[in-house]
Design a protein around this motif. Structure first.
Motif, short mmCIF file in Angstrom:
data_model
loop_
_atom_site.label_atom_id
_atom_site.label_comp_id
_atom_site.label_asym_id
_atom_site.label_seq_id
_atom_site.Cartn_x
_atom_site.Cartn_y
_atom_site.Cartn_z
N ALA A 230 -37.38 77.21 59.06
CA ALA A 230 -37.05 78.39 58.27
C ALA A 230 -38.24 79.34 58.28
O ALA A 230 -39.38 78.94 58.04
CB ALA A 230 -36.71 78.00 56.83
N PHE A 231 -37.96 80.61 58.58
CA PHE A 231 -39.02 81.61 58.64
C PHE A 231 -38.93 82.53 57.44
O PHE A 231 -37.90 83.17 57.19
CB PHE A 231 -38.89 82.43 59.93
CG PHE A 231 -39.97 83.47 60.09
CD1 PHE A 231 -41.25 83.11 60.46
CD2 PHE A 231 -39.70 84.80 59.84
CE1 PHE A 231 -42.25 84.06 60.58
CE2 PHE A 231 -40.68 85.77 59.95
CZ PHE A 231 -41.97 85.40 60.33
N ASP A 232 -39.99 82.58 56.65
CA ASP A 232 -40.07 83.49 55.51
C ASP A 232 -40.47 84.87 56.00
O ASP A 232 -41.32 85.01 56.88
CB ASP A 232 -41.11 82.97 54.50
CG ASP A 232 -41.34 83.95 53.37
OD1 ASP A 232 -40.48 84.04 52.47
OD2 ASP A 232 -42.38 84.64 53.39
N LYS A 233 -39.87 85.90 55.43
CA LYS A 233 -40.04 87.25 55.97
C LYS A 233 -41.47 87.78 55.89
O LYS A 233 -41.80 88.76 56.54
CB LYS A 233 -39.09 88.22 55.29
CG LYS A 233 -39.42 88.56 53.85
CD LYS A 233 -38.43 89.62 53.35
CE LYS A 233 -38.86 90.18 52.01
NZ LYS A 233 -37.95 91.25 51.55
N ASN A 234 -42.34 87.11 55.12
CA ASN A 234 -43.73 87.54 55.03
C ASN A 234 -44.64 86.83 56.02
O ASN A 234 -45.86 87.03 56.01
CB ASN A 234 -44.25 87.34 53.61
CG ASN A 234 -43.64 88.32 52.63
OD1 ASN A 234 -43.43 89.48 52.96
ND2 ASN A 234 -43.33 87.86 51.43
N SER B 97 -41.56 93.81 62.89
CA SER B 97 -40.20 94.13 63.34
C SER B 97 -39.31 92.92 63.09
O SER B 97 -39.80 91.83 62.78
CB SER B 97 -40.21 94.52 64.82
OG SER B 97 -40.65 93.44 65.63
N PRO B 98 -37.99 93.08 63.22
CA PRO B 98 -37.09 91.94 62.95
C PRO B 98 -37.44 90.71 63.78
O PRO B 98 -37.88 90.81 64.93
CB PRO B 98 -35.72 92.50 63.33
CG PRO B 98 -35.84 93.97 63.11
CD PRO B 98 -37.25 94.31 63.51
N VAL B 99 -37.21 89.54 63.18
CA VAL B 99 -37.49 88.26 63.82
C VAL B 99 -36.16 87.58 64.15
O VAL B 99 -35.19 87.68 63.38
CB VAL B 99 -38.32 87.36 62.88
CG1 VAL B 99 -38.47 85.95 63.45
CG2 VAL B 99 -39.70 87.97 62.66
#
Length: 338
Positions: free
Chosen positions: A287-291, A314-316
């Motif tokens: 899981a990738f946190d947006k920060n 930019s979007p991941v």
């Protein structure tokens, strides 16, 4: 068609033809974050659009399960889905089918922009931005059906793609329901309601585990199959499937592992984590946190390690075991949870 799926298409539903969380503001700040010990590879261009099965780069290339494409999409087109031989993409006026080998294409005029689409055995199932579903035959070059079910207001940016199950096309609509169309009897379409809110209630996930359909809106996860009909309500971000298990990623930072009866097998909470990309493969859950925090867990959710991979410009996007971020490709299979 299996007896189970036939039952899903005929029972506990109503005919569709003729029918018309807030953010806490706090951020995830892990105390002990590791640095990556692998060197990412690179790619050119920024992600400008995402679908359930891929992402479009600003230069017209796209990312899918096979990596960065060699095909360049025309200006104004975004990637939707693909098969081993065809690519589906769209602009505001049409759905385009591109042959991967010859790069010849066919345009299908649509009344609205295409939200998602899937190709199977020369049939394209698609969802339009006005909450219409459709079926198009490449063999006969005609629309078999295009039907609006009801109006839909605001939608979540994650939109599920249709799937084909035997002779059924399962359409994930923008108002929280599944429309199930028998491709041998188009007029017999039926609908399964997941949740009823008309705002940010589109179906964001649709897949199957054997003969069991797994689907979700931003507020409910459902399982429909031989074992019965089950649901779990919460504010969720996304779903991942690995083998016969389902992983739910909640808005409050909790990750829950379910069996196909939606019985909790395990869970782990990361307070204030806001997941923007998730995956599960092999013995890992990611899981990738947006920060910029990358959480890597084992499949039982009992072990984990958090990595700091830097600010996000930019979007991941995660496809299988690869994470695409700001021009870098991180091989998640090489990152340990211990």
């Amino acid at each position: 068609m299996s007896k189970v799926l036939y039952k899903l298409a005929t029972l506990c539903m109503v005919g569709v033809f003729g029918l018309s969380g807030c953010d806490s503001g706090k951020s995830f700040e892990p105390k002990d974050a590791f640095e990556l010990n692998i060197k990412p590879t690179t790619y050119q261009g920024e992600i400008i659009s995402q679908s359930r099965y891929g992402a479009t780069l600003e230069d017209g290339h796209f990312i899918d399960k096979d990596g960065i494409s060699k095909i360049v999409l025309p200006k104004g087109f975004i990637y939707l889905n693909s098969t081993s031989s065809k690519v589906l993409c769209s602009n505001s006026q049409s759905l385009r089918v591109i042959d991967k080998k010859s790069q010849k294409y066919r345009d299908i005029n649509t009344s609205q922009s295409v939200v998602s689409a899937t190709l199977h055995n020369n049939l394209i199932a698609y969802i339009l931005s006005n909450n219409s579903f459709g079926l198009y035959s490449l063999k006969s070059s005609k629309k078999l059906v295009e039907q609006q079910t009801s109006s839909s207001f605001a939608i979540n940016t994650k939109a599920a793609s249709p799937i084909f199950v035997d002779n059924l096309a399962v359409m994930p609509m923008l108002d929280g329901k599944l429309v199930i169309v028998d491709i041998n009897d188009i007029e017999s379409a039926n609908v399964v309601y997941i949740s009823s809110s008309r705002v940010f209630n589109n179906v964001i996930f649709l897949s199957r585990i054997g003969d069991t359909l797994i689907s979700a809106t931003p507020t409910k996860l459902i399982s429909l199959g031989e074992a019965g009909e089950f649901d779990y309500s919460t504010n969720l971000v996304d779903i991942a499937i690995n083998g016969r298990y389902i992983y739910l990623f909640a808005k409050d930072g909790e990750i829950i592992k379910f069996d196909i009866k939606l019985q909790k097998v395990a869970s782990k909470r990361f307070d204030y984590a806001r997941y923007s990309a998730v995956s599960s493969f092999g013995d890992k859950v990611v899981a990738f946190d947006k920060n910029g925090a990358l959480i890597v867990l084992d499949s039982s959710l009992s072990k984990f390690r958090i990595y700091d991979i830097g600010e996000v410009d930019s979007p991941v996007y995660i496809s299988g075991d690869k994470l695409y971020k700001d021009g870098e490709i991180i091989d998640l299979s090489k990152i340990s949870y211990k």
